[in-house]
Scaffold this active site. Sequence first.
Site, PDB file in Angstrom:
ATOM      1  CG  HIS A   1       7.878  -5.321   2.689  1.00  0.00           C
ATOM      2  ND1 HIS A   1       8.654  -4.642   1.785  1.00  0.00           N
ATOM      3  CD2 HIS A   1       6.607  -5.010   2.378  1.00  0.00           C
ATOM      4  CE1 HIS A   1       7.892  -3.941   0.985  1.00  0.00           C
ATOM      5  NE2 HIS A   1       6.637  -4.142   1.312  1.00  0.00           N
TER       6      HIS A   1
ATOM      7  CG  ASP B   1       6.969  -1.111  -0.427  1.00  0.00           C
ATOM      8  OD1 ASP B   1       6.138  -1.897  -0.922  1.00  0.00           O
ATOM      9  OD2 ASP B   1       7.059  -0.897   0.787  1.00  0.00           O
TER      10      ASP B   1
ATOM     11  CG  HIS C   1       4.286   2.242  -1.771  1.00  0.00           C
ATOM     12  ND1 HIS C   1       3.489   2.600  -0.710  1.00  0.00           N
ATOM     13  CD2 HIS C   1       4.405   0.891  -1.699  1.00  0.00           C
ATOM     14  CE1 HIS C   1       3.157   1.526  -0.010  1.00  0.00           C
ATOM     15  NE2 HIS C   1       3.688   0.461  -0.591  1.00  0.00           N
TER      16      HIS C   1
ATOM     17  CG  HIS D   1       3.254  -4.350  -1.796  1.00  0.00           C
ATOM     18  ND1 HIS D   1       4.093  -4.453  -0.720  1.00  0.00           N
ATOM     19  CD2 HIS D   1       2.840  -5.612  -2.077  1.00  0.00           C
ATOM     20  CE1 HIS D   1       4.171  -5.737  -0.348  1.00  0.00           C
ATOM     21  NE2 HIS D   1       3.417  -6.454  -1.168  1.00  0.00           N
TER      22      HIS D   1
END
Length: 250
Positions: A143, A147, A222, A224
């Site tokens: 990732h 987030d 959400h 990012h």
Amino acid sequence: MSARGRHRRQGSRQLSRRARISLLITAGAAGLALPLAAAGPASAAPASYTVESGDTLYRIAVEHDVEGGWQQLFDANRDVIGDDPSRITPGIQLVLDAEAPAAEAPADAPAADVQESGYVAPVAGVSGGGYGNAGALWSSGYHTGADFPVGTGTPVVAITAGEVVTAGSGGSYGNEVVVRHADGHYSQYAHLSSISVAVGQSVGAGEQLGLSGATGNVTGPHLHFEVRTGPSYGSDIDPMAYLRAHGVSI
Ligand SMILES: [Zn+2]
């Protein structure tokens, strides 16, 4: 990195027009037109209306051309009307030209808490996580951002001053904005539901870029958020550490 314009929004910063009502004052039954001079400064007093038997908010709003309709009339006069818009008591005075509270100051607008360093969190009130987590979800194998768990429609702001270099649809990122900062870093804001800036625009710390959302490759709404040392995917650094290093408590 071409930006497509179709998600741009230019109107979000526009202030709504005040609902202004000019009451025609007639002098007695003759309906004499008053000299223009007499109508001048007197218009500073708020226009009001005294409810008569049989009136409804809807009809008063239509007859007096109240911007925002009966709902605005209701919102502006809750203290005299009470909780039931269908029951208005004859004799009460309604203010006709109050500003619509919802249009003037959205309740969810964040007070951007810009630090002395000139940095602020990308969304107010929540922290982000998950940077560096391994997983097949991400094309790099991990990732590349953090987030922030915020619902659709939350204002997303520039973490510090810079220039918008991307504003548009970014594939799996959905609607995204990328800002280049003076220190050579780039910040990226992804999955937005709307974008309110354009490529080439200079933005200040805490300036709104758009609203959070769930566009692109997501399982739910959400933000990012990534920080990169260069323009390319994969040049990411820990965005939370970057914010903290610039005085943002998050
Ligand atoms: Zn993410």
